[in-house]
Design a protein around this motif. Structure first.
Motif, PDB file in Angstrom:
ATOM      1  N   THR A 149      51.016  55.748  40.144  1.00  0.00           N
ATOM      2  CA  THR A 149      49.837  56.533  39.810  1.00  0.00           C
ATOM      3  C   THR A 149      50.176  57.999  39.594  1.00  0.00           C
ATOM      4  O   THR A 149      49.662  58.643  38.683  1.00  0.00           O
ATOM      5  N   GLU A 150      51.065  58.568  40.413  1.00  0.00           N
ATOM      6  CA  GLU A 150      51.412  59.982  40.269  1.00  0.00           C
ATOM      7  C   GLU A 150      52.006  60.241  38.883  1.00  0.00           C
ATOM      8  O   GLU A 150      51.680  61.213  38.231  1.00  0.00           O
ATOM      9  N   THR A 151      52.851  59.378  38.430  1.00  0.00           N
ATOM     10  CA  THR A 151      53.485  59.554  37.133  1.00  0.00           C
ATOM     11  C   THR A 151      52.452  59.448  36.022  1.00  0.00           C
ATOM     12  O   THR A 151      52.435  60.257  35.100  1.00  0.00           O
ATOM     13  N   GLY A 211      49.195  60.002  36.259  1.00  0.00           N
ATOM     14  CA  GLY A 211      48.335  61.181  36.356  1.00  0.00           C
ATOM     15  C   GLY A 211      49.013  62.418  35.791  1.00  0.00           C
ATOM     16  O   GLY A 211      48.396  63.204  35.075  1.00  0.00           O
ATOM     17  N   ALA A 212      50.297  62.573  36.097  1.00  0.00           N
ATOM     18  CA  ALA A 212      51.040  63.731  35.578  1.00  0.00           C
ATOM     19  C   ALA A 212      51.128  63.668  34.063  1.00  0.00           C
ATOM     20  O   ALA A 212      50.979  64.682  33.371  1.00  0.00           O
ATOM     21  N   ARG A 213      51.343  62.482  33.529  1.00  0.00           N
ATOM     22  CA  ARG A 213      51.408  62.321  32.072  1.00  0.00           C
ATOM     23  C   ARG A 213      50.067  62.649  31.429  1.00  0.00           C
ATOM     24  O   ARG A 213      50.011  63.297  30.384  1.00  0.00           O
ATOM     25  N   ARG A 215      47.742  64.658  32.608  1.00  0.00           N
ATOM     26  CA  ARG A 215      47.520  66.109  32.695  1.00  0.00           C
ATOM     27  C   ARG A 215      48.333  66.845  31.643  1.00  0.00           C
ATOM     28  O   ARG A 215      47.840  67.771  30.993  1.00  0.00           O
ATOM     29  N   ARG A 216      49.587  66.450  31.435  1.00  0.00           N
ATOM     30  CA  ARG A 216      50.424  67.078  30.400  1.00  0.00           C
ATOM     31  C   ARG A 216      49.819  66.864  29.018  1.00  0.00           C
ATOM     32  O   ARG A 216      49.768  67.775  28.193  1.00  0.00           O
ATOM     33  N   SER A 217      49.345  65.661  28.774  1.00  0.00           N
ATOM     34  CA  SER A 217      48.730  65.347  27.493  1.00  0.00           C
ATOM     35  C   SER A 217      47.463  66.170  27.283  1.00  0.00           C
ATOM     36  O   SER A 217      47.211  66.687  26.194  1.00  0.00           O
ATOM     37  N   ARG A 236      46.757  69.120  28.617  1.00  0.00           N
ATOM     38  CA  ARG A 236      47.141  70.522  28.375  1.00  0.00           C
ATOM     39  C   ARG A 236      47.617  70.713  26.943  1.00  0.00           C
ATOM     40  O   ARG A 236      47.261  71.681  26.278  1.00  0.00           O
TER      41      ARG A 236
END
Length: 183
Positions: free
Chosen positions: A12-14, A16-18, A20-22, A24
Motif C-alpha cells: 500500500t505504501e508504494t 500511495g507514493a506512486r 501522490r507522485r502522479s 503532483r
C-alpha cells in the motif's frame, strides 16, 4: 495491507507514493492552476507591423507545417486562418448563416528562441491569451495574464508582440475564441 494492481500485489505504501507522485506531476500540467508568470513579457498591441521585425512566418505559408486538431482551419480573407470546430445553426439566435462555422475556442502553439515574438491577427472584440513555457516559468506552461490582450482595432490587421527582453527557447501558446483569426 497490500493492494492488487494488474493482478499483482503491491504494498500500500508504494501504491500511495506512486499516486501522490502522479498527482503532483498532473498538477504542473495545468497552466491555469500554475498561475500567471511572475515576470511576464511586455505586451504591445499595434495596427502597424512592429519596427525591426526581421523574420516572419505565416500560417498560410506552404513552408510552415501546421496541424489542426478538432476541426479544419478555414482561410478567411485569403490571409487569415480561422479554426472552425462547430457548425452553428444561425436562425434568430446567432445571426450566423445556417452552416456557418466558428471556433468555440482554439490554441495555436509554436516554439521560438527570439527576444520578441509578434502575432499578426485579425482585429476583433475578444481578447487573446498567451501562455509561455521556458526558463522564466521553471519550465512550466503559465499564462502571461488571465485577462488577455485586445487588438487595438476591432477590424483589419493588428499585431500583438511579446517582448521577453532576451533570447531563450520558449514554447508559446496563443488562445482565441469564436471568429478570431491569425495570419
Amino acid at each position: 495491507m497490500a493492494a492488487v494492481v494488474s493482478g499483482r500485489v503491491v504494498p500500500t505504501e508504494t501504491l500511495g507514493a506512486r499516486l501522490r507522485r502522479s498527482a503532483r506531476a498532473a498538477r504542473f500540467n495545468n497552466p491555469y492552476v500554475n498561475g500567471v508568470m511572475a515576470a511576464p513579457p511586455t505586451i504591445t498591441a499595434t495596427t502597424a507591423q512592429p519596427a525591426g521585425q526581421t523574420n516572419g512566418r505565416r500560417v498560410t505559408d506552404a513552408a510552415v507545417p501546421m496541424r489542426a486538431f478538432g476541426g479544419v482551419p478555414a482561410i478567411y480573407g485569403t490571409v487569415y486562418h480561422r479554426f472552425p470546430v462547430a457548425t452553428l445553426n444561425g436562425g434568430s439566435s446567432g445571426g450566423n448563416a445556417v452552416g456557418a462555422q466558428d471556433a468555440l475556442s482554439w490554441q495555436l502553439e509554436l516554439t521560438a528562441d527570439a527576444a520578441k515574438v509578434s502575432f499578426r491577427l485579425l482585429g476583433g472584440t475578444l481578447p487573446h491569451r498567451f501562455l509561455v513555457q521556458g526558463p522564466a516559468t521553471g519550465d512550466r506552461l503559465q499564462y502571461v495574464d488571465l485577462a488577455g490582450t485586445l487588438t487595438p482595432s476591432s477590424s483589419g490587421t493588428n499585431w500583438i508582440t511579446l517582448d521577453f527582453g532576451a533570447r531563450a527557447l520558449r514554447r508559446i501558446v496563443i488562445e482565441g475564441e469564436a471568429a478570431q483569426a491569425i495570419d
